[in-house]
Motif scaffolding. Sequence first.
Motif: not given
Lengths: 286, 78
Positions: B13, B18, B40-47, B57, B59-61, B63
């Motif tokens: 954070a 976020t 898990t592989e493609y999440c930009p945040e790794g959440v 965390f 961000k609701g993109c 992906i």
Amino acid sequence: MIYPGNASCQGCPISLAMRCLDEIENPVVAMPAGCSTVIAGLHPHSAMKLAVVHVPFASTPAVACGLSEGYKKLGIKANVIAWMGDGALDIGFSAFSASAMRNDDIIAIVVDNEAYMNTGNQASLSTPLGAKTTTSPMGKRIARRNVGLITLAHHANYVATATVGYIQDLRAKFRKAGKLEGFRFIHVHAPCPPGWKFPSEKTIEVARKAVMSGAWVLYEYEKGILEFSAVGKKFLEKKNRIPIAEYVRTQSRFALSDEEIARLEREIDEEIEILLRFKKPRDSNS
Amino acid sequence: MDLEPLISKAKMASAGKTGGWRNYRPVVDEELCTTCGVCTEYCPEGVIVNGKIDYDFCKGCGICKEVCKQEAIRMVLE
């Protein structure tokens, strides 16, 4: 290698690429200004799980080289990474070129979102033909500079292109670069949702369509021989490719005439033709 | 000279929680989820891990919804 709760935009390809840095052992990053700096966080906090040295634009490969040599003198094992955007590559190109020729023991990673996104989307030398930016509001009238080909012309130690659209391929290239020595260059295609004007969930789709249309060719160049990467191999043949117009349509940033689309198609063929010449060992490549 | 105060410390954070940026919330259908790990592989945040999302965390993109082969994730308006 990056904590959640960082400042990257929704669907950010750079934050996705930063996560993949865990493939490289003992990483130390030299980072010039750019989106990456914003993501890395404001003092006194950092979102990065690794050591980051924030450096001036033009000095990035030079600082990385100095760090690498310094660690060697101290007997510390480290993989020093010059982590640049296309902006820092434009500004620090002479240092980058010199570093490639000297074969400095660094990994140069360029996350290329094809414009100066951090400062509000100005055209860079990587911005493709027809892309609208604040400095090319009618669409850029000059073609993009192909850094991969330029670095191949340096006959650099290791050159690879990757994309966030095929993350296993990207991770494999990071892993491989981390195990090699000398100058290693990885050019990562990074579709930027706010800059290229597409919805944030489409980052992966846009990145994959770039490969499928031939707008981004995936390859690795090592020991003087170029190999096309398995995931993108079939798109080298024209009949397997999707039309470039289909890739262009996924984003609202393009303003292209039919002639210019034909020109983009032609340039893809030309690029692949040049790349094919690097498939032969250098000695027979006269 | 004491350089310690000049060095940034890594933490969660660094830009706040976020999750508040989100317009759409990804919701995983646990019956369809095979925990294949592509999200898990493609999440930009790794959440997102094993179909569990850290909503503090995320961000609701969206992906994860796009890359999910089982179509087990849908986006719900916050």
